[in-house]
Design a protein around this motif. Structure first.
Motif, PDB file in Angstrom:
ATOM      1  N   ASP A   1       0.863  -1.057  -0.674  1.00  0.00           N
ATOM      2  CA  ASP A   1      -0.050  -0.239   0.004  1.00  0.00           C
ATOM      3  C   ASP A   1       0.740   0.974   0.278  1.00  0.00           C
ATOM      4  O   ASP A   1       0.504   2.302  -0.133  1.00  0.00           O
ATOM      5  CB  ASP A   1      -1.357   0.540   1.355  1.00  0.00           C
ATOM      6  CG  ASP A   1      -2.213  -1.113   1.420  1.00  0.00           C
ATOM      7  OD1 ASP A   1      -2.441  -1.279  -0.193  1.00  0.00           O
ATOM      8  OD2 ASP A   1      -2.672  -1.700   2.674  1.00  0.00           O
ATOM      9  N   TYR A   2       2.279   1.270   0.788  1.00  0.00           N
ATOM     10  CA  TYR A   2       2.753   2.584   1.023  1.00  0.00           C
ATOM     11  C   TYR A   2       3.253   2.712  -0.167  1.00  0.00           C
ATOM     12  O   TYR A   2       3.864   3.827  -0.825  1.00  0.00           O
ATOM     13  CB  TYR A   2       3.596   2.178   2.139  1.00  0.00           C
ATOM     14  CG  TYR A   2       4.659   3.089   1.656  1.00  0.00           C
ATOM     15  CD1 TYR A   2       4.960   4.488   2.630  1.00  0.00           C
ATOM     16  CD2 TYR A   2       6.259   3.272   1.132  1.00  0.00           C
ATOM     17  CE1 TYR A   2       5.818   5.319   2.680  1.00  0.00           C
ATOM     18  CE2 TYR A   2       7.347   3.889   1.429  1.00  0.00           C
ATOM     19  CZ  TYR A   2       6.602   5.316   2.089  1.00  0.00           C
ATOM     20  OH  TYR A   2       7.373   6.063   1.773  1.00  0.00           O
ATOM     21  N   VAL A   3       3.901   1.669  -1.662  1.00  0.00           N
ATOM     22  CA  VAL A   3       4.876   1.674  -2.804  1.00  0.00           C
ATOM     23  C   VAL A   3       3.161   2.317  -3.431  1.00  0.00           C
ATOM     24  O   VAL A   3       4.214   3.276  -4.362  1.00  0.00           O
ATOM     25  CB  VAL A   3       5.525   0.560  -2.792  1.00  0.00           C
ATOM     26  CG1 VAL A   3       5.829  -0.206  -4.529  1.00  0.00           C
ATOM     27  CG2 VAL A   3       6.268   0.230  -1.819  1.00  0.00           C
ATOM     28  N   ALA A   4       2.433   1.791  -3.315  1.00  0.00           N
ATOM     29  CA  ALA A   4       1.617   1.805  -4.509  1.00  0.00           C
ATOM     30  C   ALA A   4       1.029   3.406  -4.121  1.00  0.00           C
ATOM     31  O   ALA A   4       0.798   4.366  -5.270  1.00  0.00           O
ATOM     32  CB  ALA A   4       0.019   1.035  -3.923  1.00  0.00           C
ATOM     33  N   GLY A   5       0.893   3.840  -3.099  1.00  0.00           N
ATOM     34  CA  GLY A   5       0.389   5.178  -2.760  1.00  0.00           C
ATOM     35  C   GLY A   5       1.527   6.526  -3.035  1.00  0.00           C
ATOM     36  O   GLY A   5       1.532   7.836  -3.610  1.00  0.00           O
ATOM     37  N   GLU A   6       3.038   6.144  -2.623  1.00  0.00           N
ATOM     38  CA  GLU A   6       4.178   6.258  -3.638  1.00  0.00           C
ATOM     39  C   GLU A   6       3.775   6.597  -5.212  1.00  0.00           C
ATOM     40  O   GLU A   6       4.100   7.429  -5.420  1.00  0.00           O
ATOM     41  CB  GLU A   6       5.438   5.944  -3.376  1.00  0.00           C
ATOM     42  CG  GLU A   6       5.658   5.885  -1.396  1.00  0.00           C
ATOM     43  CD  GLU A   6       6.209   7.643  -1.079  1.00  0.00           C
ATOM     44  OE1 GLU A   6       6.307   8.274  -1.877  1.00  0.00           O
ATOM     45  OE2 GLU A   6       5.554   8.371  -0.362  1.00  0.00           O
ATOM     46  N   ILE A   7       3.959   5.757  -5.388  1.00  0.00           N
ATOM     47  CA  ILE A   7       3.755   5.947  -6.977  1.00  0.00           C
ATOM     48  C   ILE A   7       2.512   6.771  -7.473  1.00  0.00           C
ATOM     49  O   ILE A   7       2.873   7.517  -8.773  1.00  0.00           O
ATOM     50  CB  ILE A   7       3.736   4.532  -7.619  1.00  0.00           C
ATOM     51  CG1 ILE A   7       5.067   3.354  -7.718  1.00  0.00           C
ATOM     52  CG2 ILE A   7       3.129   4.301  -9.209  1.00  0.00           C
ATOM     53  CD1 ILE A   7       4.275   1.857  -7.444  1.00  0.00           C
ATOM     54  N   GLU A   8       1.381   6.502  -7.157  1.00  0.00           N
ATOM     55  CA  GLU A   8       0.048   6.599  -6.862  1.00  0.00           C
ATOM     56  C   GLU A   8       0.833   9.523  -7.276  1.00  0.00           C
ATOM     57  O   GLU A   8       0.225   9.502  -7.771  1.00  0.00           O
ATOM     58  CB  GLU A   8      -0.944   6.589  -6.612  1.00  0.00           C
ATOM     59  CG  GLU A   8      -1.823   7.902  -6.737  1.00  0.00           C
ATOM     60  CD  GLU A   8      -3.557   7.262  -5.703  1.00  0.00           C
ATOM     61  OE1 GLU A   8      -4.025   8.300  -5.094  1.00  0.00           O
ATOM     62  OE2 GLU A   8      -3.424   6.279  -5.720  1.00  0.00           O
ATOM     63  N   ALA A   9       1.663   9.241  -5.659  1.00  0.00           N
ATOM     64  CA  ALA A   9       1.536  10.315  -5.033  1.00  0.00           C
ATOM     65  C   ALA A   9       2.995  11.214  -6.679  1.00  0.00           C
ATOM     66  O   ALA A   9       2.519  12.449  -6.421  1.00  0.00           O
ATOM     67  CB  ALA A   9       2.380  10.251  -4.049  1.00  0.00           C
ATOM     68  N   ALA A  10       3.388  10.105  -6.944  1.00  0.00           N
ATOM     69  CA  ALA A  10       5.282  10.355  -7.761  1.00  0.00           C
ATOM     70  C   ALA A  10       3.759  10.312  -9.338  1.00  0.00           C
ATOM     71  O   ALA A  10       3.973  11.324 -10.151  1.00  0.00           O
ATOM     72  CB  ALA A  10       5.600   9.025  -7.962  1.00  0.00           C
ATOM     73  N   GLU A  11       3.092   9.601  -9.434  1.00  0.00           N
ATOM     74  CA  GLU A  11       2.093  10.270 -10.806  1.00  0.00           C
ATOM     75  C   GLU A  11       1.388  11.422 -11.137  1.00  0.00           C
ATOM     76  O   GLU A  11       1.070  12.183 -11.633  1.00  0.00           O
ATOM     77  CB  GLU A  11       1.647   9.084 -10.973  1.00  0.00           C
ATOM     78  CG  GLU A  11       1.511   7.812 -12.044  1.00  0.00           C
ATOM     79  CD  GLU A  11       2.054   8.234 -12.705  1.00  0.00           C
ATOM     80  OE1 GLU A  11       1.493   8.342 -13.553  1.00  0.00           O
ATOM     81  OE2 GLU A  11       3.189   7.757 -13.166  1.00  0.00           O
ATOM     82  N   LYS A  12       0.692  11.623  -9.795  1.00  0.00           N
ATOM     83  CA  LYS A  12       0.524  12.925  -9.231  1.00  0.00           C
ATOM     84  C   LYS A  12       1.223  13.636  -9.253  1.00  0.00           C
ATOM     85  O   LYS A  12       0.773  15.246 -10.030  1.00  0.00           O
ATOM     86  CB  LYS A  12      -0.382  13.387  -7.587  1.00  0.00           C
ATOM     87  CG  LYS A  12      -1.703  13.958  -7.646  1.00  0.00           C
ATOM     88  CD  LYS A  12      -2.168  13.822  -6.547  1.00  0.00           C
ATOM     89  CE  LYS A  12      -3.668  14.931  -6.177  1.00  0.00           C
ATOM     90  NZ  LYS A  12      -4.136  14.630  -4.797  1.00  0.00           N
ATOM     91  N   SER A  13       2.817  14.328  -8.950  1.00  0.00           N
ATOM     92  CA  SER A  13       3.820  15.275  -9.301  1.00  0.00           C
ATOM     93  C   SER A  13       3.748  15.416 -10.666  1.00  0.00           C
ATOM     94  O   SER A  13       3.801  16.275 -10.952  1.00  0.00           O
ATOM     95  CB  SER A  13       4.305  14.909  -7.908  1.00  0.00           C
ATOM     96  OG  SER A  13       4.581  14.919  -7.239  1.00  0.00           O
ATOM     97  N   ARG A  14       3.965  14.126 -11.120  1.00  0.00           N
ATOM     98  CA  ARG A  14       4.562  14.472 -12.553  1.00  0.00           C
ATOM     99  C   ARG A  14       3.133  15.090 -13.753  1.00  0.00           C
ATOM    100  O   ARG A  14       3.572  16.036 -14.130  1.00  0.00           O
ATOM    101  CB  ARG A  14       4.957  13.037 -13.087  1.00  0.00           C
ATOM    102  CG  ARG A  14       4.863  13.004 -14.760  1.00  0.00           C
ATOM    103  CD  ARG A  14       5.387  11.656 -15.013  1.00  0.00           C
ATOM    104  NE  ARG A  14       3.934  10.973 -15.321  1.00  0.00           N
ATOM    105  CZ  ARG A  14       3.140  11.422 -16.079  1.00  0.00           C
ATOM    106  NH1 ARG A  14       3.316  12.385 -16.624  1.00  0.00           N
ATOM    107  NH2 ARG A  14       1.822  10.091 -15.676  1.00  0.00           N
TER     108      ARG A  14
END
Length: 154
Positions: A32-45
């Motif tokens: 969940d943490y990795v998925a959240g980080e990926i999602e946050a990275a996508e959002k930031s991108r």
């Protein structure tokens, strides 16, 4: 062997109850943490791309405004140049007209002075003619003297 199998099954049950559950929970949290980080990275991108597009658009708009300002300045310069040229032409025409008027005035004064001289010389000649009767030769002599005096006076 049966005892070992029994111990193995008991060990599996204990591992499943005490170790497998917490390990799986920890793995789930990590996932969940990795998925959240990926999602946050996508959002930031996505936000970075949006900000980049906005910056490019703003830069384009700024360039257009700068170009418009340059064009306006050029047009103002051309108008000012035309105004200066027009003013200079009008001033030159005014000076030329004033000079022509002054020349005319001086010409009139010169003509008037010449007429006055001619009149006085005519009176002088007439008085000399009246004083004596003259022959053709004396008349030629007086005319030549008169012409000579007029030439000296001018």
């Amino acid at each position: 062997m049966l005892v070992q199998l029994l111990f193995f099954v008991v060990l599996l049950i204990l591992v499943r109850k005490y170790a497998w559950g917490p390990v799986m929970d920890m793995m789930k949290k990590r996932e969940d943490y990795v998925a959240g980080e990926i999602e946050a990275a996508e959002k930031s991108r996505a936000e970075a791309e949006k900000a980049s597009k906005e910056a490019v658009e703003q830069l384009k708009q700024t360039k257009q405004e700068a170009q418009k300002m340059i064009e306006d300045a050029k047009n103002a310069g051309v108008r000012q140049e035309q105004d200066i040229i027009q003013s200079a032409r009008l001033e030159a025409d005014r000076i030329k007209k004033a000079a022509q008027e002054e020349i005319e005035n001086e010409k009139e004064k010169a003509i008037q002075a010449l007429q006055d001289k001619v009149a006085s010389l005519s009176v002088l000649i007439a008085s000399k003619v009246i004083e004596k009767e003259i022959s053709a030769q004396d008349q030629d002599k007086l005319i030549n003297e008169y012409i000579k005096e007029v030439g000296e006076e001018l």
